[in-house]
Design a protein around this motif. Sequence first.
Motif, PDB file in Angstrom:
ATOM      1  N   THR A   1      11.258  -1.755   8.383  1.00  0.00           N
ATOM      2  CA  THR A   1      12.453  -0.915   8.086  1.00  0.00           C
ATOM      3  C   THR A   1      11.634  -0.531  10.066  1.00  0.00           C
ATOM      4  OG1 THR A   1      12.081   0.218   6.034  1.00  0.00           O
ATOM      5  CG2 THR A   1      13.059   1.929   9.010  1.00  0.00           C
ATOM      6  N   LEU A   2      10.848  -0.486  10.528  1.00  0.00           N
ATOM      7  CA  LEU A   2      10.812  -0.620  11.520  1.00  0.00           C
ATOM      8  C   LEU A   2      10.852  -1.557  12.241  1.00  0.00           C
ATOM      9  CD1 LEU A   2       8.925   1.058  14.166  1.00  0.00           C
ATOM     10  CD2 LEU A   2       6.751   0.480  13.067  1.00  0.00           C
TER      11      LEU A   2
ATOM     12  N   THR B   1      10.336   5.657  18.986  1.00  0.00           N
ATOM     13  CA  THR B   1      11.263   5.106  17.805  1.00  0.00           C
ATOM     14  C   THR B   1      11.088   4.977  16.585  1.00  0.00           C
ATOM     15  OG1 THR B   1      12.671   4.128  19.256  1.00  0.00           O
ATOM     16  CG2 THR B   1      12.657   3.021  16.761  1.00  0.00           C
ATOM     17  N   THR B   2       8.968   4.459  17.286  1.00  0.00           N
ATOM     18  CA  THR B   2       8.480   4.054  16.195  1.00  0.00           C
ATOM     19  C   THR B   2       8.016   5.963  15.264  1.00  0.00           C
ATOM     20  OG1 THR B   2       7.229   2.730  16.889  1.00  0.00           O
ATOM     21  CG2 THR B   2       5.782   3.652  15.387  1.00  0.00           C
ATOM     22  N   LEU B   3       7.933   6.714  15.816  1.00  0.00           N
ATOM     23  CA  LEU B   3       7.520   8.277  15.469  1.00  0.00           C
ATOM     24  C   LEU B   3       8.726   9.101  14.790  1.00  0.00           C
ATOM     25  CD1 LEU B   3       5.632   9.673  18.169  1.00  0.00           C
ATOM     26  CD2 LEU B   3       4.410   8.352  16.367  1.00  0.00           C
ATOM     27  N   ASP B   4      10.207   8.307  15.258  1.00  0.00           N
ATOM     28  CA  ASP B   4      11.145   8.693  14.426  1.00  0.00           C
ATOM     29  C   ASP B   4      11.313   7.579  13.566  1.00  0.00           C
ATOM     30  OD1 ASP B   4      11.899  10.524  16.651  1.00  0.00           O
ATOM     31  OD2 ASP B   4      13.541   8.091  17.238  1.00  0.00           O
ATOM     32  N   VAL B   5      10.869   6.998  13.096  1.00  0.00           N
ATOM     33  CA  VAL B   5      11.008   6.157  11.677  1.00  0.00           C
ATOM     34  C   VAL B   5      10.249   6.392  10.739  1.00  0.00           C
ATOM     35  CG1 VAL B   5      11.034   4.131  10.657  1.00  0.00           C
ATOM     36  CG2 VAL B   5      12.353   4.317  12.824  1.00  0.00           C
ATOM     37  N   ILE B   6       8.998   7.036  10.807  1.00  0.00           N
ATOM     38  CA  ILE B   6       7.782   7.513  10.402  1.00  0.00           C
ATOM     39  C   ILE B   6       8.837   9.000   9.811  1.00  0.00           C
ATOM     40  CG2 ILE B   6       5.510   8.634   9.526  1.00  0.00           C
ATOM     41  CD1 ILE B   6       4.906   6.369  12.606  1.00  0.00           C
ATOM     42  N   ALA B   7       9.182   9.616  11.092  1.00  0.00           N
ATOM     43  CA  ALA B   7       9.460  10.856  10.050  1.00  0.00           C
ATOM     44  C   ALA B   7      10.369  10.753   9.112  1.00  0.00           C
ATOM     45  CB  ALA B   7       9.762  11.789  11.968  1.00  0.00           C
ATOM     46  N   GLU B   8      11.547  10.170   9.598  1.00  0.00           N
ATOM     47  CA  GLU B   8      12.421   9.492   8.237  1.00  0.00           C
ATOM     48  C   GLU B   8      12.115   9.428   7.482  1.00  0.00           C
ATOM     49  OE1 GLU B   8      16.833   9.857   7.407  1.00  0.00           O
ATOM     50  OE2 GLU B   8      15.888  10.788   9.027  1.00  0.00           O
ATOM     51  N   LEU B   9      10.807   8.586   6.995  1.00  0.00           N
ATOM     52  CA  LEU B   9      10.540   7.358   6.038  1.00  0.00           C
ATOM     53  C   LEU B   9       9.842   8.527   4.956  1.00  0.00           C
ATOM     54  CD1 LEU B   9      10.942   3.841   6.177  1.00  0.00           C
ATOM     55  CD2 LEU B   9      12.504   4.954   5.082  1.00  0.00           C
ATOM     56  N   LEU B  10       8.805   9.321   5.967  1.00  0.00           N
ATOM     57  CA  LEU B  10       8.002   9.867   4.936  1.00  0.00           C
ATOM     58  C   LEU B  10       7.997  11.350   5.134  1.00  0.00           C
ATOM     59  CD1 LEU B  10       4.973   7.190   6.100  1.00  0.00           C
ATOM     60  CD2 LEU B  10       6.515   7.667   4.156  1.00  0.00           C
ATOM     61  N   GLY B  11       8.900  11.796   6.398  1.00  0.00           N
ATOM     62  CA  GLY B  11       9.020  13.453   6.056  1.00  0.00           C
ATOM     63  C   GLY B  11       7.554  13.793   7.129  1.00  0.00           C
ATOM     64  N   ASP B  12       7.825  13.622   7.942  1.00  0.00           N
ATOM     65  CA  ASP B  12       6.064  13.320   8.154  1.00  0.00           C
ATOM     66  C   ASP B  12       5.426  14.407   9.287  1.00  0.00           C
ATOM     67  OD1 ASP B  12       3.077  13.804   9.395  1.00  0.00           O
ATOM     68  OD2 ASP B  12       2.967  11.263   8.903  1.00  0.00           O
TER      69      ASP B  12
ATOM     70  N   TYR C   1       0.876  -1.096   0.700  1.00  0.00           N
ATOM     71  CA  TYR C   1       0.015   0.281  -0.002  1.00  0.00           C
ATOM     72  C   TYR C   1       0.730   1.194   0.113  1.00  0.00           C
ATOM     73  CZ  TYR C   1      -3.731   3.246   1.234  1.00  0.00           C
ATOM     74  OH  TYR C   1      -4.900   4.017   1.100  1.00  0.00           O
ATOM     75  N   PRO C   2       0.482   2.232  -0.491  1.00  0.00           N
ATOM     76  CA  PRO C   2       1.612   3.465  -0.875  1.00  0.00           C
ATOM     77  C   PRO C   2       1.564   4.307  -0.015  1.00  0.00           C
ATOM     78  CG  PRO C   2      -0.016   3.284  -2.769  1.00  0.00           C
ATOM     79  CD  PRO C   2      -0.693   2.283  -2.409  1.00  0.00           C
ATOM     80  N   LEU C   3       2.353   4.656   0.817  1.00  0.00           N
ATOM     81  CA  LEU C   3       2.439   6.351   1.636  1.00  0.00           C
ATOM     82  C   LEU C   3       2.512   7.321   1.021  1.00  0.00           C
ATOM     83  CD1 LEU C   3       3.035   4.090   4.368  1.00  0.00           C
ATOM     84  CD2 LEU C   3       0.903   4.716   4.194  1.00  0.00           C
ATOM     85  N   ALA C   4       1.666   8.123   1.214  1.00  0.00           N
ATOM     86  CA  ALA C   4       2.866   9.516   0.458  1.00  0.00           C
ATOM     87  C   ALA C   4       3.511  10.060   1.410  1.00  0.00           C
ATOM     88  CB  ALA C   4       1.311  10.372   0.482  1.00  0.00           C
ATOM     89  N   ALA C   5       4.540  10.074   0.977  1.00  0.00           N
ATOM     90  CA  ALA C   5       6.201  10.727   1.525  1.00  0.00           C
ATOM     91  C   ALA C   5       5.794  12.981   1.455  1.00  0.00           C
ATOM     92  CB  ALA C   5       6.935   9.943   1.486  1.00  0.00           C
ATOM     93  N   GLN C   6       6.417  13.333   2.333  1.00  0.00           N
ATOM     94  CA  GLN C   6       6.276  14.296   1.860  1.00  0.00           C
ATOM     95  C   GLN C   6       8.123  15.313   1.717  1.00  0.00           C
ATOM     96  OE1 GLN C   6       5.320  16.812   5.747  1.00  0.00           O
ATOM     97  NE2 GLN C   6       3.797  16.006   5.847  1.00  0.00           N
ATOM     98  N   THR C   7       7.929  16.052   0.415  1.00  0.00           N
ATOM     99  CA  THR C   7       8.982  16.166  -0.086  1.00  0.00           C
ATOM    100  C   THR C   7       9.819  17.525   0.462  1.00  0.00           C
ATOM    101  OG1 THR C   7       7.728  15.331  -2.082  1.00  0.00           O
ATOM    102  CG2 THR C   7      10.036  16.593  -2.259  1.00  0.00           C
ATOM    103  N   PRO C   8      11.339  17.247   1.202  1.00  0.00           N
ATOM    104  CA  PRO C   8      11.985  18.026   1.527  1.00  0.00           C
ATOM    105  C   PRO C   8      11.386  19.774   0.470  1.00  0.00           C
ATOM    106  CG  PRO C   8      13.408  16.157   1.554  1.00  0.00           C
ATOM    107  CD  PRO C   8      12.207  16.132   0.725  1.00  0.00           C
ATOM    108  N   PRO C   9      11.320  20.670   1.647  1.00  0.00           N
ATOM    109  CA  PRO C   9      10.845  21.600   0.196  1.00  0.00           C
ATOM    110  C   PRO C   9      12.179  22.440  -0.132  1.00  0.00           C
ATOM    111  CG  PRO C   9      10.776  22.636   3.777  1.00  0.00           C
ATOM    112  CD  PRO C   9      10.835  20.493   2.691  1.00  0.00           C
ATOM    113  N   ASP C  10      13.326  21.847   0.409  1.00  0.00           N
ATOM    114  CA  ASP C  10      14.441  22.623  -0.923  1.00  0.00           C
ATOM    115  C   ASP C  10      14.572  20.946  -1.831  1.00  0.00           C
ATOM    116  OD1 ASP C  10      15.152  20.031   0.788  1.00  0.00           O
ATOM    117  OD2 ASP C  10      17.441  20.373   1.219  1.00  0.00           O
TER     118      ASP C  10
END
Length: 158
Positions: A72-73, A124-135, A46-55
């Motif tokens: 990964t988690l 750690t779960t929140l950190d991994v999500i932030a890293e992979l999805l830029g959430d 299932y695809p999860l939308a990742a946020q593209t870094p602003p730069d």
Amino acid sequence: MNSSPTPPDPLFRAIEFLRAAPEPGWDAVAGRVISSVRTTARPGGYPLAAQTPPDKAGPGQIFVSDHVLRSTLAIELRQRYLCAPTRITFDMDDRTKTLRAVDIELTGSYGTDLRELANHIRSTTLDVIAELLGDTLVGQRPVDVTVTDVVTGDPLGA
């Protein structure tokens, strides 16, 4: 005339014995086999939308498979903590392809402070999500941690 009953066919006796006997050593490896099957990569996802870094913004959108996030988690949790994740599921919004919540089940080690372990796993779960999805809303995502079993020693070796 011989009145004694005829002994069963040796092949029949062997079949009956094998059906009744458990596989030698199965108890020792059952958990690892089931865990390996659960973590085996599957096609699709299932695809999860990742946020593209602003730069790095450009045309299009980036998606990360739920399989990538799950594996990964699981790897990160196994490497950091004395636990064995047995199930990781995601609640996702079909329309926006975003993550709403995470549910983790795991086996812990006897003597471990399970509340503290759950808190570390949530972080750690929140950190991994932030890293992979830029959430950027990652802290607003509920992470439920359930300890379903406790074993003596390392849960990965149990």
